[in-house]
Design a protein around this motif. Structure first.
Motif, PDB file in Angstrom:
ATOM      1  N   UNK A  59       0.813  -1.220   0.000  1.00 39.05           N
ATOM      2  CA  UNK A  59       0.000   0.000   0.000  1.00 39.05           C
ATOM      3  C   UNK A  59       0.839   1.259   0.000  1.00 39.05           C
ATOM      4  N   UNK A  60       1.915   1.269   0.804  1.00 35.84           N
ATOM      5  CA  UNK A  60       2.825   2.414   0.838  1.00 35.84           C
ATOM      6  C   UNK A  60       3.455   2.643  -0.526  1.00 35.84           C
ATOM      7  N   UNK A  61       3.948   1.573  -1.138  1.00 34.84           N
ATOM      8  CA  UNK A  61       4.585   1.698  -2.446  1.00 34.84           C
ATOM      9  C   UNK A  61       3.584   2.090  -3.519  1.00 34.84           C
ATOM     10  N   UNK A  62       2.375   1.577  -3.432  1.00 27.97           N
ATOM     11  CA  UNK A  62       1.348   1.879  -4.435  1.00 27.97           C
ATOM     12  C   UNK A  62       0.979   3.362  -4.391  1.00 27.97           C
ATOM     13  N   UNK A  63       0.763   3.886  -3.177  1.00 26.31           N
ATOM     14  CA  UNK A  63       0.393   5.304  -3.054  1.00 26.31           C
ATOM     15  C   UNK A  63       1.550   6.197  -3.510  1.00 26.31           C
ATOM     16  N   UNK A  64       2.768   5.881  -3.069  1.00 25.48           N
ATOM     17  CA  UNK A  64       3.920   6.676  -3.494  1.00 25.48           C
ATOM     18  C   UNK A  64       4.130   6.623  -4.994  1.00 25.48           C
ATOM     19  N   UNK A  65       4.039   5.425  -5.573  1.00 21.65           N
ATOM     20  CA  UNK A  65       4.186   5.300  -7.021  1.00 21.65           C
ATOM     21  C   UNK A  65       3.062   5.971  -7.774  1.00 21.65           C
ATOM     22  N   UNK A  66       1.854   5.958  -7.194  1.00 21.20           N
ATOM     23  CA  UNK A  66       0.714   6.611  -7.834  1.00 21.20           C
ATOM     24  C   UNK A  66       0.935   8.118  -7.929  1.00 21.20           C
ATOM     25  N   UNK A  67       1.460   8.701  -6.858  1.00 18.62           N
ATOM     26  CA  UNK A  67       1.707  10.145  -6.862  1.00 18.62           C
ATOM     27  C   UNK A  67       2.815  10.507  -7.847  1.00 18.62           C
ATOM     28  N   UNK A  68       3.940   9.811  -7.753  1.00 22.72           N
ATOM     29  CA  UNK A  68       5.066  10.133  -8.632  1.00 22.72           C
ATOM     30  C   UNK A  68       4.743   9.819 -10.087  1.00 22.72           C
ATOM     31  N   UNK A  69       4.140   8.679 -10.350  1.00 21.51           N
ATOM     32  CA  UNK A  69       3.818   8.305 -11.720  1.00 21.51           C
ATOM     33  C   UNK A  69       2.803   9.230 -12.359  1.00 21.51           C
ATOM     34  N   UNK A  70       1.811   9.681 -11.569  1.00 15.05           N
ATOM     35  CA  UNK A  70       0.804  10.600 -12.103  1.00 15.05           C
ATOM     36  C   UNK A  70       1.419  11.952 -12.431  1.00 15.05           C
ATOM     37  N   UNK A  71       2.277  12.444 -11.546  1.00 13.37           N
ATOM     38  CA  UNK A  71       2.947  13.720 -11.811  1.00 13.37           C
ATOM     39  C   UNK A  71       3.791  13.644 -13.076  1.00 13.37           C
ATOM     40  N   UNK A  72       4.580  12.575 -13.200  1.00 14.74           N
ATOM     41  CA  UNK A  72       5.460  12.452 -14.361  1.00 14.74           C
ATOM     42  C   UNK A  72       4.685  12.214 -15.646  1.00 14.74           C
ATOM     43  N   UNK A  73       3.684  11.354 -15.601  1.00 11.63           N
ATOM     44  CA  UNK A  73       2.951  11.016 -16.811  1.00 11.63           C
ATOM     45  C   UNK A  73       1.976  12.075 -17.259  1.00 11.63           C
ATOM     46  N   UNK A  74       1.407  12.822 -16.310  1.00 13.13           N
ATOM     47  CA  UNK A  74       0.400  13.816 -16.674  1.00 13.13           C
ATOM     48  C   UNK A  74       1.011  15.154 -17.047  1.00 13.13           C
ATOM     49  N   UNK A  75       2.032  15.594 -16.308  1.00 14.95           N
ATOM     50  CA  UNK A  75       2.600  16.920 -16.547  1.00 14.95           C
ATOM     51  C   UNK A  75       3.697  16.908 -17.603  1.00 14.95           C
ATOM     52  N   UNK A  76       4.545  15.873 -17.569  1.00 16.98           N
ATOM     53  CA  UNK A  76       5.643  15.811 -18.526  1.00 16.98           C
ATOM     54  C   UNK A  76       6.652  16.924 -18.286  1.00 16.98           C
ATOM     55  N   UNK A  77       7.458  17.211 -19.278  1.00 11.83           N
ATOM     56  CA  UNK A  77       8.417  18.302 -19.188  1.00 11.83           C
ATOM     57  C   UNK A  77       9.446  18.108 -18.093  1.00 11.83           C
ATOM     58  N   UNK A  78       9.780  19.201 -17.398  1.00 15.04           N
ATOM     59  CA  UNK A  78      10.814  19.144 -16.375  1.00 15.04           C
ATOM     60  C   UNK A  78      10.364  18.340 -15.168  1.00 15.04           C
ATOM     61  N   UNK A  79       9.049  18.300 -14.908  1.00 17.18           N
ATOM     62  CA  UNK A  79       8.545  17.482 -13.795  1.00 17.18           C
ATOM     63  C   UNK A  79       8.803  16.014 -14.075  1.00 17.18           C
ATOM     64  N   UNK A  80       8.531  15.596 -15.291  1.00 18.62           N
ATOM     65  CA  UNK A  80       8.784  14.208 -15.681  1.00 18.62           C
ATOM     66  C   UNK A  80      10.270  13.881 -15.566  1.00 18.62           C
TER      67      UNK A  80
END
Length: 321
Positions: free
Chosen positions: A129-150
């Motif tokens: 659960x810890x890894x899923x929530x952390x990966x969900x936050x980081x993966x969503x930021x990188x995949x949705x915003x792209x650019x320098x955030x990614x």
């Protein structure tokens, strides 16, 4: 010529009538209701013997954890056999009421194995659960915003992935002042987070160029709505499959941390990895002290692995059989 044309017309009419009477359309596909992805996957899973074996193993472990007070013959913390330990200076052997004997503190080994399933599942659930929530936050930021955030998120993920997960988990656990079940969960969860983040990011990047996302953008849908209503829900399938695999890895890593001395030292709350770690000095004289918890760990890891692989094959169009 007129007769030939009339015969051709009659032949065409006959073919049209026969096609209309059949349940096959012009493309050769039978007419019927569509099947959802979940229903189609379940239809394949129920015919997969590997999934059935894994599900049975996992179900038995869950039942053992839920009904531990009813299944355990004794209190796992009661030192009922301490007299035999003091008199013989050895681990009590199997006897009436104690089919697997006792441990070095005179406690029933079978009861501790049964209750140990609870804490083992707690660690697996907590770390996943810890890894899923952390990966969900980081993966969503990188995949949705792209650019320098990614770029920033992926460089952090790459650094974490460059280290073996067990070494990273051990390093994180060593940072805490006192080892406990919580530190084990956090250490394993942090070590597993990059896997979820990279997987979700790749899945969301593929969704960015999909037709339904492009159509939503053309209609003027808000970017946040596109991410959370269209991209994220359609990107979770591989992440959920990976969560099943992380269950198995978390159980093994928890045992490894206990073996290395970074696990939960409180043996009043039994856990399979902890029991295996404390039995490492007794393997030569009393191998069963390590064999029983090791078999439980292997069975749990095998069950979750079989379920995860079967689920991946059922959901992945490239590997469907």
């Amino acid at each position: 010529m007129v007769l030939n044309a009339n015969s051709k017309k009659a032949r065409i009419d006959e073919l049209a009538e026969s096609t209309a009477r059949s349940d096959v359309d012009a493309g050769g596909i039978k007419d019927g209701e569509g099947v959802s992805l979940i229903a189609s996957a379940w239809e394949r899973l129920r015919r997969n013997p590997m999934f059935i074996i894994g599900a049975v193993i996992v179900a038995l472990i869950f039942l053992m954890a839920i009904f531990a007070p009813l299944l355990a013959p004794h209190d796992p913390t009661a030192r009922d056999l301490i007299d035999q330990v003091s008199a013989n200076h050895q681990v009590p052997d199997a006897q009436d009421g104690y089919p697997l004997g006792g441990d070095t503190s005179g406690r029933d080994l079978l009861s501790r194995l049964i209750y140990g399933s609870r804490n083992t599942l707690i660690i697996a659930f907590g770390a996943t659960g810890f890894a899923f929530v952390g990966g969900l936050i980081l993966g969503t930021l990188a995949g949705a915003l792209g650019g320098w955030v990614d770029s920033l998120v992926m460089r952090i993920v790459d650094i974490m992935l460059s280290l073996p997960s067990l070494l990273l988990a051990f390093s994180i656990a060593a940072m805490f002042g006192r080892a406990s079940q919580t530190t084990v969960i956090v250490a394993i969860g942090v070590a597993m987070t990059p896997t979820f983040a990279r997987l979700l990011r790749g899945s969301m990047m593929a969704q960015r160029s999909s037709d339904h996302v492009l159509a939503a953008r053309a209609l003027g849908v808000k970017p946040s709505a596109i991410v959370f209503r269209h991209m994220l829900p359609n990107s979770l399938s591989p992440v959920l499959v990976q969560a099943t695999m992380v269950f198995a890895t978390s159980i093994i890593d928890a045992a490894a941390l206990s073996f290395l001395g970074a696990g939960n030292p409180d043996d009043t709350s039994p856990e399979w990895g902890q029991m295996l770690g404390k039995a490492q000095d007794l393997v030569d004289a009393f191998p069963h002290m390590a064999v029983y918890p090791a078999l439980c760990i292997i069975a749990a890891a095998l069950g979750f692995t079989l379920m995860g692989e079967s689920l991946r094959e059922a959901l992945d169009p490239k590997s469907r059989r």
